[in-house]
Scaffold this active site. Structure first.
Site, PDB file in Angstrom:
ATOM      1  N   ASP A   8      -4.413  -7.626   1.243  1.00  0.00           N
ATOM      2  CA  ASP A   8      -3.700  -6.710   0.231  1.00  0.00           C
ATOM      3  C   ASP A   8      -3.058  -5.552   0.905  1.00  0.00           C
ATOM      4  O   ASP A   8      -2.896  -5.414   2.049  1.00  0.00           O
ATOM      5  CB  ASP A   8      -5.099  -6.008  -0.373  1.00  0.00           C
ATOM      6  CG  ASP A   8      -4.709  -5.082  -1.421  1.00  0.00           C
ATOM      7  OD1 ASP A   8      -4.120  -5.351  -2.459  1.00  0.00           O
ATOM      8  OD2 ASP A   8      -5.216  -3.987  -1.275  1.00  0.00           O
ATOM      9  N   SER A   9      -2.386  -4.768   0.012  1.00  0.00           N
ATOM     10  CA  SER A   9      -1.688  -3.838   0.563  1.00  0.00           C
ATOM     11  C   SER A   9      -2.230  -2.721   1.190  1.00  0.00           C
ATOM     12  O   SER A   9      -1.550  -1.824   1.617  1.00  0.00           O
ATOM     13  CB  SER A   9      -0.463  -3.445  -0.729  1.00  0.00           C
ATOM     14  OG  SER A   9      -1.249  -2.662  -1.592  1.00  0.00           O
ATOM     15  N   TYR A  40       2.324  -1.520  -2.557  1.00  0.00           N
ATOM     16  CA  TYR A  40       3.427  -2.322  -2.688  1.00  0.00           C
ATOM     17  C   TYR A  40       4.116  -2.304  -4.146  1.00  0.00           C
ATOM     18  O   TYR A  40       5.262  -2.707  -4.316  1.00  0.00           O
ATOM     19  CB  TYR A  40       2.809  -4.017  -2.629  1.00  0.00           C
ATOM     20  CG  TYR A  40       2.581  -4.596  -1.112  1.00  0.00           C
ATOM     21  CD1 TYR A  40       2.738  -3.685  -0.140  1.00  0.00           C
ATOM     22  CD2 TYR A  40       2.220  -5.950  -1.128  1.00  0.00           C
ATOM     23  CE1 TYR A  40       2.571  -4.263   1.144  1.00  0.00           C
ATOM     24  CE2 TYR A  40       1.873  -6.462   0.067  1.00  0.00           C
ATOM     25  CZ  TYR A  40       2.225  -5.683   1.158  1.00  0.00           C
ATOM     26  OH  TYR A  40       1.928  -6.130   2.327  1.00  0.00           O
ATOM     27  N   CYS A  72      -4.037  -8.970  -4.222  1.00  0.00           N
ATOM     28  CA  CYS A  72      -3.237  -7.948  -4.735  1.00  0.00           C
ATOM     29  C   CYS A  72      -2.645  -8.564  -5.875  1.00  0.00           C
ATOM     30  O   CYS A  72      -1.848  -9.620  -5.725  1.00  0.00           O
ATOM     31  CB  CYS A  72      -2.166  -7.536  -3.605  1.00  0.00           C
ATOM     32  SG  CYS A  72      -1.003  -6.631  -4.089  1.00  0.00           S
ATOM     33  N   THR A  74       0.279  -7.356  -7.506  1.00  0.00           N
ATOM     34  CA  THR A  74       1.889  -7.338  -7.199  1.00  0.00           C
ATOM     35  C   THR A  74       2.094  -8.662  -6.265  1.00  0.00           C
ATOM     36  O   THR A  74       3.214  -9.135  -6.341  1.00  0.00           O
ATOM     37  CB  THR A  74       2.123  -5.722  -6.662  1.00  0.00           C
ATOM     38  OG1 THR A  74       1.576  -5.054  -7.731  1.00  0.00           O
ATOM     39  CG2 THR A  74       3.611  -5.879  -6.521  1.00  0.00           C
ATOM     40  N   GLU A 151      -6.512   5.189  -1.842  1.00  0.00           N
ATOM     41  CA  GLU A 151      -6.167   4.948  -0.323  1.00  0.00           C
ATOM     42  C   GLU A 151      -6.536   6.112   0.327  1.00  0.00           C
ATOM     43  O   GLU A 151      -6.949   6.073   1.458  1.00  0.00           O
ATOM     44  CB  GLU A 151      -4.761   4.449  -0.174  1.00  0.00           C
ATOM     45  CG  GLU A 151      -4.305   3.217  -0.517  1.00  0.00           C
ATOM     46  CD  GLU A 151      -4.642   1.994   0.290  1.00  0.00           C
ATOM     47  OE1 GLU A 151      -4.937   2.364   1.436  1.00  0.00           O
ATOM     48  OE2 GLU A 151      -4.928   0.990  -0.243  1.00  0.00           O
ATOM     49  N   CYS A 182      -4.673  -4.328 -10.731  1.00  0.00           N
ATOM     50  CA  CYS A 182      -4.321  -4.110  -9.445  1.00  0.00           C
ATOM     51  C   CYS A 182      -5.710  -3.928  -8.885  1.00  0.00           C
ATOM     52  O   CYS A 182      -6.756  -3.585  -9.322  1.00  0.00           O
ATOM     53  CB  CYS A 182      -3.748  -2.510  -9.269  1.00  0.00           C
ATOM     54  SG  CYS A 182      -3.898  -1.889  -7.770  1.00  0.00           S
ATOM     55  N   THR A 183      -5.962  -4.611  -7.722  1.00  0.00           N
ATOM     56  CA  THR A 183      -7.114  -4.692  -6.969  1.00  0.00           C
ATOM     57  C   THR A 183      -7.691  -3.421  -6.791  1.00  0.00           C
ATOM     58  O   THR A 183      -8.841  -3.213  -6.258  1.00  0.00           O
ATOM     59  CB  THR A 183      -7.105  -5.850  -5.710  1.00  0.00           C
ATOM     60  OG1 THR A 183      -5.986  -5.566  -5.071  1.00  0.00           O
ATOM     61  CG2 THR A 183      -7.114  -7.028  -6.409  1.00  0.00           C
ATOM     62  N   HIS A 184      -7.034  -2.509  -6.450  1.00  0.00           N
ATOM     63  CA  HIS A 184      -7.460  -1.008  -6.133  1.00  0.00           C
ATOM     64  C   HIS A 184      -8.149  -0.437  -7.494  1.00  0.00           C
ATOM     65  O   HIS A 184      -9.322   0.162  -7.161  1.00  0.00           O
ATOM     66  CB  HIS A 184      -6.316  -0.106  -6.190  1.00  0.00           C
ATOM     67  CG  HIS A 184      -5.623  -0.035  -4.615  1.00  0.00           C
ATOM     68  ND1 HIS A 184      -4.714  -1.174  -4.210  1.00  0.00           N
ATOM     69  CD2 HIS A 184      -5.930   0.556  -3.488  1.00  0.00           C
ATOM     70  CE1 HIS A 184      -4.496  -1.129  -3.105  1.00  0.00           C
ATOM     71  NE2 HIS A 184      -5.015   0.142  -2.680  1.00  0.00           N
TER      72      HIS A 184
END
Length: 259
Positions: A8-9, A40, A72, A74, A151, A182-184
């Site tokens: 992932d980013s 990203y 991710c 994106t 993050e 978004c996986t966040h």
């Protein structure tokens, strides 16, 4: 022994990793968090592809993973087709799996999506939904501030609560299904659910199930002691702190790397 690569980013892919660990407790796992280049979703498609291939080449060619999970949205939209052609191993992304769950969940064919600016710009969710179920109406909202806040360690505050409310309030009340694009975002589901009462779709769960159908459950590895290795391109301790909070278990083997 089989090894699954997940990237992932940044820390968002932990939401996918958490589901992977449930489905594949006996496999080696290598996670790459490219937090140096996060998010990203604020970058050009060409730059996202370049970053993705650097990370995936490292996992496939250097670490010789047996399957690759793009954790991710994106990155999935920008590079999954290239990766599937480039590597002779299974490559699974999160978009199709989230779409299938949303289509099966909606009762009035009104689906909302929250995502990064790049994911919204690529229209990967609407295009996939319309291809499979053209009777649906799709509404997207960009959430550019979510990734950076997650993050850095999400804090439940008046400011973050107002931010979520401002994004979710852009949707019509008729929308009954919301895809976390978004996986966040699954990491803050409980806060999002304050303002969305319908079905919230977390593509991470369906992604791990999809991978299991492709490569099997790995029960043949029961006699081995699986490893969990984390590579991080950005600030190590910040990643570790946030990842452990959401993973709900300690991270023992974490290494700094810049490709």
């Amino acid at each position: 022994m089989r090894t699954i690569g997940v990237f992932d980013s940044g820390v968002g892919g932990i939401s996918v990793l958490k589901e992977i660990l449930k489905e594949f407790p006996n496999d080696n796992i290598i996670y790459f968090g490219d937090s140096l280049h996060a998010p990203y979703g604020d970058r050009s498609i060409e730059e996202i592809r370049r970053l993705c291939l650097k990370v995936s080449d490292f996992l496939v060619f250097d670490k010789e993973v047996d399957a690759l999970v793009i954790a991710c949205n994106t990155a999935t939209g920008a590079a999954i087709n290239i990766m599937q052609e480039r590597y002779n191993i299974p490559v699974v992304g999160v978009v199709d799996n989230g779409v299938n769950e949303a289509i099966n969940s909606t009762s009035n064919n009104l689906i909302g999506i929250i995502a990064t600016p790049a994911t919204v710009k690529m229209n990967i969710y609407p295009n996939t939904i319309f291809k499979l179920a053209p009777q649906n109406s799709v509404f997207q909202v960009e959430c550019p501030l979510f990734v950076a806040m997650i993050e850095n360690g999400w804090v439940d505050s008046i400011e973050s609560d107002n931010l979520i409310k401002s994004y979710i309030s852009k949707f019509s009340e008729n929308i009954d299904t919301l895809i976390l694009g978004c996986t966040h975002y699954p990491l803050i589901t409980k806060y999002i659910s304050r303002y969305f009462s319908g079905k919230i779709v977390n593509p991470a769960k369906e992604t791990s199930k999809s991978l299991k159908k492709i490569i099997g459950d790995g029960k043949e590895n029961l006699k081995y002691n699986p490893s969990r290795v984390f590579f991080v391109s950005g600030e190590l301790q910040k990643f570790k702190k946030v990842a452990e909070e959401f993973l709900e278990q300690p991270i023992e083997d974490i290494r700094k790397i810049i490709l």
